[in-house]
Scaffold this motif. Structure first.
Motif, PDB file in Angstrom:
ATOM      1  N   LYS A 100       4.750   3.033  11.966  1.00 22.16           N
ATOM      2  CA  LYS A 100       3.474   3.372  12.611  1.00 22.16           C
ATOM      3  C   LYS A 100       2.345   3.536  11.585  1.00 22.16           C
ATOM      4  O   LYS A 100       1.173   3.559  11.942  1.00 22.16           O
ATOM      5  CB  LYS A 100       3.634   4.631  13.455  1.00 22.16           C
ATOM      6  N   ALA A 101       2.713   3.655  10.317  1.00 21.90           N
ATOM      7  CA  ALA A 101       1.686   3.772   9.278  1.00 21.90           C
ATOM      8  C   ALA A 101       1.313   2.409   8.699  1.00 21.90           C
ATOM      9  O   ALA A 101       0.392   2.301   7.901  1.00 21.90           O
ATOM     10  CB  ALA A 101       2.192   4.682   8.157  1.00 21.90           C
ATOM     11  N   CYS A 102       2.037   1.370   9.106  1.00 20.81           N
ATOM     12  CA  CYS A 102       1.807   0.041   8.517  1.00 20.81           C
ATOM     13  C   CYS A 102       0.633  -0.643   9.219  1.00 20.81           C
ATOM     14  O   CYS A 102       0.650  -0.830  10.433  1.00 20.81           O
ATOM     15  CB  CYS A 102       3.057  -0.821   8.625  1.00 20.81           C
ATOM     16  N   PHE A 105       6.353  12.537   4.580  1.00 24.33           N
ATOM     17  CA  PHE A 105       5.687  13.591   5.350  1.00 24.33           C
ATOM     18  C   PHE A 105       6.524  13.977   6.566  1.00 24.33           C
ATOM     19  O   PHE A 105       6.669  15.162   6.890  1.00 24.33           O
ATOM     20  CB  PHE A 105       4.290  13.119   5.785  1.00 24.33           C
ATOM     21  N   LEU A 109       4.692   7.061   2.251  1.00 17.67           N
ATOM     22  CA  LEU A 109       3.984   8.335   2.407  1.00 17.67           C
ATOM     23  C   LEU A 109       4.335   8.970   3.746  1.00 17.67           C
ATOM     24  O   LEU A 109       4.608  10.172   3.838  1.00 17.67           O
ATOM     25  CB  LEU A 109       2.476   8.094   2.375  1.00 17.67           C
ATOM     26  N   ARG A 110       4.308   8.141   4.809  1.00 13.08           N
ATOM     27  CA  ARG A 110       4.596   8.659   6.146  1.00 13.08           C
ATOM     28  C   ARG A 110       6.030   9.190   6.213  1.00 13.08           C
ATOM     29  O   ARG A 110       6.275  10.264   6.761  1.00 13.08           O
ATOM     30  CB  ARG A 110       4.385   7.553   7.187  1.00 13.08           C
ATOM     31  N   CYS A 124      -5.025  -0.872  -1.981  1.00 14.01           N
ATOM     32  CA  CYS A 124      -4.851   0.339  -2.784  1.00 14.01           C
ATOM     33  C   CYS A 124      -3.827   1.236  -2.075  1.00 14.01           C
ATOM     34  O   CYS A 124      -3.443   0.984  -0.940  1.00 14.01           O
ATOM     35  CB  CYS A 124      -6.168   1.097  -2.912  1.00 14.01           C
ATOM     36  N   CYS A 149       0.822  -1.218   0.000  1.00 11.11           N
ATOM     37  CA  CYS A 149       0.000   0.000   0.000  1.00 11.11           C
ATOM     38  C   CYS A 149       0.857   1.270   0.000  1.00 11.11           C
ATOM     39  O   CYS A 149       0.380   2.345  -0.319  1.00 11.11           O
ATOM     40  CB  CYS A 149      -0.965   0.007   1.173  1.00 11.11           C
ATOM     41  N   HIS A 150       2.115   1.125   0.403  1.00 10.67           N
ATOM     42  CA  HIS A 150       3.067   2.247   0.412  1.00 10.67           C
ATOM     43  C   HIS A 150       2.747   3.350   1.427  1.00 10.67           C
ATOM     44  O   HIS A 150       3.252   4.467   1.298  1.00 10.67           O
ATOM     45  CB  HIS A 150       3.231   2.852  -0.990  1.00 10.67           C
ATOM     46  N   ALA A 151       1.923   3.032   2.419  1.00 10.31           N
ATOM     47  CA  ALA A 151       1.652   4.020   3.476  1.00 10.31           C
ATOM     48  C   ALA A 151       2.939   4.369   4.215  1.00 10.31           C
ATOM     49  O   ALA A 151       3.116   5.502   4.680  1.00 10.31           O
ATOM     50  CB  ALA A 151       0.617   3.476   4.453  1.00 10.31           C
ATOM     51  N   VAL A 174       2.302  16.209  -2.547  1.00 11.16           N
ATOM     52  CA  VAL A 174       1.149  17.014  -2.130  1.00 11.16           C
ATOM     53  C   VAL A 174       1.455  17.659  -0.785  1.00 11.16           C
ATOM     54  O   VAL A 174       1.836  16.976   0.162  1.00 11.16           O
ATOM     55  CB  VAL A 174      -0.118  16.132  -1.983  1.00 11.16           C
ATOM     56  N   GLU A 212       7.703  17.174   5.122  1.00  9.48           N
ATOM     57  CA  GLU A 212       6.386  17.788   5.279  1.00  9.48           C
ATOM     58  C   GLU A 212       5.646  17.873   3.938  1.00  9.48           C
ATOM     59  O   GLU A 212       5.037  18.877   3.582  1.00  9.48           O
ATOM     60  CB  GLU A 212       6.474  19.166   5.942  1.00  9.48           C
ATOM     61  N   GLU A 213       5.744  16.803   3.208  1.00  9.01           N
ATOM     62  CA  GLU A 213       5.083  16.714   1.905  1.00  9.01           C
ATOM     63  C   GLU A 213       4.768  15.239   1.682  1.00  9.01           C
ATOM     64  O   GLU A 213       5.569  14.382   2.028  1.00  9.01           O
ATOM     65  CB  GLU A 213       6.064  17.208   0.836  1.00  9.01           C
ATOM     66  N   TYR A 214       3.587  14.955   1.145  1.00  6.15           N
ATOM     67  CA  TYR A 214       3.278  13.564   0.811  1.00  6.15           C
ATOM     68  C   TYR A 214       3.817  13.265  -0.574  1.00  6.15           C
ATOM     69  O   TYR A 214       3.288  13.760  -1.572  1.00  6.15           O
ATOM     70  CB  TYR A 214       1.771  13.315   0.864  1.00  6.15           C
ATOM     71  N   ASN A 215       4.880  12.498  -0.628  1.00  6.28           N
ATOM     72  CA  ASN A 215       5.474  12.153  -1.913  1.00  6.28           C
ATOM     73  C   ASN A 215       6.290  10.881  -1.767  1.00  6.28           C
ATOM     74  O   ASN A 215       7.426  10.917  -1.288  1.00  6.28           O
ATOM     75  CB  ASN A 215       6.365  13.297  -2.416  1.00  6.28           C
ATOM     76  N   PRO A 216       5.732   9.751  -2.149  1.00 10.52           N
ATOM     77  CA  PRO A 216       6.434   8.481  -1.940  1.00 10.52           C
ATOM     78  C   PRO A 216       7.819   8.457  -2.583  1.00 10.52           C
ATOM     79  O   PRO A 216       8.712   7.754  -2.104  1.00 10.52           O
ATOM     80  CB  PRO A 216       5.509   7.435  -2.583  1.00 10.52           C
ATOM     81  N   ASP A 217       8.007   9.240  -3.644  1.00  6.15           N
ATOM     82  CA  ASP A 217       9.311   9.249  -4.307  1.00  6.15           C
ATOM     83  C   ASP A 217      10.395   9.932  -3.468  1.00  6.15           C
ATOM     84  O   ASP A 217      11.577   9.824  -3.759  1.00  6.15           O
ATOM     85  CB  ASP A 217       9.222   9.935  -5.675  1.00  6.15           C
TER      86      ASP A 217
END
Lengths: 130, 609
Positions: free
Chosen positions: A117-119, A21, A17-18, B291, A12-14, B208, A25-30
Motif C-alpha cells: 500500500k506504500a508503493c 512501522f 519503511l511501511r 529519493c 524508494c524503499h517506501a 525514527v 511502530e518505528e520507521y527503520n528500513p533495516d
C-alpha cells in the motif's frame, strides 16, 4: 506470495519503511521484513519470503524456532531462537533477514501485505495464495 | 516531546582528529526546527562572516529534520550549510537520494565538520565512533570510486558524501555528491577539498519513532494520497516529472519563450526538442528512480544502446542541466549533453555554474575577448567537443580552465571589455535556468536571493503557468517575499522543493507536530522562515555584501525576441521593485534589516558570541 515488477520499482524503499512501522511502530528500513537492492543499469531485486513448500529455513533450525502454518507463513519463536543465523544461510532466496541478530521473516500481514500500500508504482503487489 | 529527533549533533574536527557530541538545545529546535534552520543558526554563530570560505575556520554542516527517515513523503533530502567560496555568503544546499536517513540512523540530527586534515582523509561516522582514514591513494579519484572504497570499509549499507577532482582543486563551484545525487551550488565541494576531506560515510541502524504514531500515519497517508493523485494527472507538473523527470518541462518552457539560450541572448532554442527527456527515451533504455520514500520519482536513469556510446549509462541530465550545458551553450547533441553531465558527476561540479560559465566563455570567444590561442581550441556557441574539453580543463584547473574554475564574476573582472554586462551571475552565483528578461518575479528573485541567482525560492512556476502575469511588477515583491519565507520554513524540515506544489504546507506542519509533539501554527512556521531569511541577510551584509549586489547583469535589461516581438525588462520598474521589496521586508533603503524588525523576529548578529 509477494510479487515484484523490477521495471516499475523506483528503489524508494517506501515498502520497507511501511513494513517497519507496521511491525515495530518505528520507521527503520533495516527492521523491515523485505529488502530491495539494485544498482543501475542492473534492475533491482526483491528479497522476501516466498512461502516455500518444505522450507529450507525451517529444516535448518537446530532449535525448532521456526515453524510454518497451513498458509505457508513462517513464524519465529523468539524465545527459542538463538540468532545463530543458520536459517539465513539456508534460504535459497536470501529472504530471511536479520537486524542485529534478530530474525525477520515476512508474515504477509495476514495476506494483506501492507507494504504494497506504500508503493506508488505498484512494483510490489500481492500474488496468488500458495 | 521532540520524539522524532535524536536531539544530538556531532562535531568532527579534522585538525585535532576528535569527535564531540552535543545536545541540541530545545530553544534552538523551537526557533529553527532543523535542516536549513539549525544549519544556518550554527554556521552564522560559529563562522565569522569575514572568514575565507576555503580556510580551516569554515565549517560544513550536514543537517536533517524531524521528518527525515519517517514515512512522510518528500522529506528525503539532506541540508548542507556552509560559507560559499562563490558568493562569499552563507549558503544552503540540498541533496536527495537516501543520505539523510543514513545520517539520522547514526543517532545524530546534524554533523558539523570542522578544521582541516593534514593529509587527504575520509571519515566514517558510526553510532559510537568516528574513524579518520588517511587516503592519499584516492587523490584525483572520481566520486564513484571513492564511494566504493568507503562502502568496502563501512559496509554496503552506509550513506556516503564525496568529492571528485574539482573539489580537490577548489573549483569555485565544485559539488559534493552522494551516489548520483548532488549538493549542487556555490562550491561546497571546494570547501570540502580545502579541508583535505575526500569523503564521509555514515553508518548507523537507528530508526525514527514519532510522538503520535496513529495521527502521524494518518497524515502521512493523506500526503501520500495527494501526491499519488498529482502524479496520476499526466498533464500536471508532478505528473510530467514522474513520467519524464524534470526535463519533461523543457518543451513547455521553450514553447513559452522562456528557455534561456545562447548565454541568455535568446528566449527560445530552435532545436530544443533534441535534448529533452523524450529524446533520451529514444536512445536506449530508461527507468524512473526516486529519493527515499518518495512517490513522485522524478529521477530518470538512461542507458544508451545505439551508436558509439553503446553501454554508457547515466542518471539525468535534469532540466537545469539541459539549459546550462544545452540551450545556453547552443548544444543540441543529447550525447554531448549526457557526457557533459557525466563529467560533472565524475569530477563533482555544479552543472549549472559549469554550463553557464562555458556559455559566457563562448560569448567572450565570439567577441574576441578570449582567443583560440588562449583556449587551445575553437569555442564558438554550439561546439560540443569544446564543452567536453573545457569541463576537463576546469576540473583540472589547467590552462584557461583555471580562470573558468573561478566562475563568471571573477572571469569578467579579469577579461574586462564590458564582459561583466553579460556575465550571467548575481553575487557571483551563475544563473539558474530562468530569464529575468521575461519574468519580473524571476528578476526580483535572482537579484535579492541570499544564494545569488538561485531558482529555489521564486514564483517561476506561477509565472510560467499564467497564474501570475510574467511582465508586470505589481504585487511581485510581496509574492517573492512570501515564497522565500515559506520555502525557508519548508527547508527546516528538509522538504523537497516540489512538496508544496500540490500539497498545502499546513499538512506538513501537522506532520511535524504529530512527529515531535510540538504545536506550531502555520503563522509561526512562516515567521520562522522569515527569521532565517533575515539572519542570512544580516550575515551576508557583514561578509561584505551590500544593496549594490541586489542587481542583475546589464543583459537582463536588453530586449529579447519573443516570436518576432521584442520584449524588455524595464530597468526603472525593476529598481522600484527592489525598493518595494526592501520596504516590505522591514529593511531600510540600503537593504539593511532595521533594529526594530530584528527585535520583532528575535534575532541578533550572534557571530563571535
Amino acid at each position: 506470495m509477494l510479487r515484484f515488477n523490477p521495471e516499475q520499482c523506483t528503489e524508494c524503499h517506501a515498502c520497507r519503511l511501511r513494513c517497519s512501522f507496521v511491525k515495530e511502530e518505528e520507521y527503520n528500513p533495516d527492521k523491515a521484513r523485505l529488502s530491495i537492492t539494485g544498482k543501475w543499469p542492473e534492475l533491482p531485486k526483491l528479497f522476501s519470503c516466498r512461502l516455500c513448500k518444505d522450507p529450507d529455513c525451517v529444516a535448518a533450525c537446530p532449535f525448532d524456532a521456526l515453524s510454518q502454518n497451513e498458509k505457508g507463513i513462517i513464524a519465529v519463536d523468539y524465545e527459542a531462537c538463538t540468532e545463530c543465523g543458520l536459517c539465513v544461510d539456508a534460504c535459497p532466496y536470501d529472504a530471511v533477514l536479520q537486524f542485529k541478530g534478530r530474525i525477520l521473516i515476512c508474515d504477509t500481514c495476514d495476506g494483506e501485505y501492507l507494504c504494497t500500500k506504500a508503493c506508488s508504482t505498484d512494483a510490489i503487489f500481492p500474488g496468488e495464495e500458495r | 516531546m521532540y520524539e522524532a529527533y535524536n536531539r544530538k549533533l556531532l562535531r568532527v574536527n579534522l585538525t585535532e582528529k576528535t569527535q564531540v557530541t552535543e545536545e541540541i538545545p530545545a530553544e534552538v529546535i523551537n526557533d529553527y526546527i532543523g535542516g536549513m534552520g539549525t544549519g544556518t543558526f550554527y554556521l552564522t554563530k560559529e563562522v565569522p562572516p569575514t572568514t575565507d570560505a576555503l580556510a580551516p575556520e569554515n565549517k560544513l554542516i550536514f543537517s536533517t529534520g524531524p521528518l527525515t527517515g519517517t514515512g512522510a513523503p518528500l522529506f528525503a533530502q539532506t541540508a548542507l550549510v556552509t560559507k560559499s567560496p562563490l558568493t562569499g555568503g552563507v549558503i544552503n544546499n540540498y541533496c536527495g537520494g537516501g543520505l539523510a536517513q543514513k545520517i539520522k540512523s547514526t543517532g545524530y540530527d546534524m554533523v558539523i565538520i570542522e578544521g582541516k586534515a593534514d593529509e587527504l582523509t575520509y571519515v566514517v561516522v558510526g553510532e559510537e565512533n568516528v574513524e579518520f582514514v588517511p587516503c592519499p591513494e584516492l587523490k584525483g579519484k572520481d566520486v564513484d570510486e571513492v564511494e566504493d572504497v568507503m562502502k568496502e570499509k563501512a559496509g554496503r549499507n552506509c550513506g556516503t558524501a564525496a568529492i571528485g577532482l574539482a573539489g580537490e582543486n577548489r573549483v569555485n563551484y565544485a559539488s559534493i555528491l552522494s551516489a548520483t545525487r548532488v549538493f549542487g551550488r556555490g562550491g561546497n565541494g571546494a570547501v570540502m577539498g580545502s579541508k583535505n576531506l575526500k569523503g564521509i560515510a555514515f553508518s548507523g541502524s537507528r530508526g525514527v519513532k514519532v510522538n503520535n504514531p496513529q495521527l502521524f500515519a494518518q497524515k502521512a497517508e493523506e500526503a501520500f494520497d495527494s501526491f499519488k493523485k498529482a502524479t496520476d494527472n499526466e498533464h500536471g507538473l508532478l505528473g510530467v516529472f514522474s513520467r519524464f523527470g524534470t526535463g519533461g518541462g523543457l518543451k513547455l518552457l521553450n514553447d513559452s519563450y522562456v528557455l534561456a539560450t545562447k548565454n541568455h541572448q535568446l528566449a527560445h532554442f530552435e532545436t530544443g526538442e533534441k535534448i529533452n527527456t523524450a529524446a533520451y527515451h529514444k536512445l536506449g533504455r530508461s527507468r524512473r528512480v526516486a529519493c527515499f520514500g518518495c512517490p513522485v520519482h522524478c529521477g530518470q536513469l538512461h542507458s544508451f544502446e545505439t551508436g558509439e556510446k553503446k553501454g554508457f549509462y547515466t542518471r539525468g541530465p535534469e532540466y537545469e542541466t539541459m539549459y546550462s550545458l544545452g540551450s545556453d551553450c547552443v548544444n543540441d547533441d543529447p550525447m554531448v549533453l549526457a557526457h557533459a553531465h557525466d563529467l560533472c558527476e565524475k569530477y563533482g561540479m555544479d552543472t549549472l555554474s559549469a554550463g553557464c560559465t562555458i556559455a559566457f566563455a563562448m560569448e567572450c570567444y565570439e567577441k574576441g575577448l578570449l582567443t583560440e590561442e588562449e583556449i587551445g581550441f575553437p569555442l564558438p556557441f554550439g561546439a560540443g567537443e569544446g564543452i567536453l574539453k573545457m569541463l576537463e580543463l576546469i576540473a583540472r584547473r589547467e590552462g584557461v580552465g583555471d580562470m573558468l574554475a573561478d566562475g563568471t564574476k571573477r572571469m569578467a573582472e579579469k577579461l574586462g571589455g564590458g564582459s561583466e554586462d553579460f556575465a550571467m551571475n548575481v553575487k557571483g552565483m551563475e544563473f539558474a535556468a530562468w530569464m529575468p528578461q521575461r519574468m519580473t518575479g524571476v528578476a526580483l528573485t535572482f537579484a535579492v536571493s541570499n544564494r545569488g541567482a538561485c531558482h529555489k525560492r521564486g514564483p517561476m512556476g506561477a509565472e510560467l503557468m499564467g497564474v501570475l502575469p510574467m511582465e508586470t511588477t505589481e504585487g511581485k515583491a510581496a509574492i517573492v517575499m512570501e515564497i522565500q519565507d515559506r520555502v525557508n520554513a519548508l527547508f527546516t524540515l528538509v522538504g523537497c522543493r516540489f512538496a508544496d506544489f500540490e500539497v498545502p504546507i499546513e499538512l506538513f506542519i501537522q506532520l511535524m507536530n504529530a512527529a515531535t509533539g510540538m504545536e506550531k501554527s502555520p503563522e509561526e512556521f512562516q515567521v520562522m522562515g522569515e527569521r532565517i531569511w533575515n539572519l542570512e541577510r544580516l550575515y551576508n551584509l557583514a561578509s561584505g555584501m551590500s544593496a549594490a549586489d541586489d542587481t542583475l547583469p546589464a543583459r537582463c535589461f536588453d530586449p529579447v525576441d519573443v516570436r518576432g516581438e521584442m520584449k524588455q525588462l524595464d530597468e526603472k520598474a525593476f529598481r522600484n521593485l527592489v525598493k518595494e521589496y526592501y520596504r516590505l521586508r522591514g529593511w531600510d533603503e540600503e537593504g539593511v534589516p532595521t533594529q526594530q524588525h530584528l527585535e520583532k523576529l528575535g534575532i541578533t548578529a550572534h557571530w563571535g558570541s
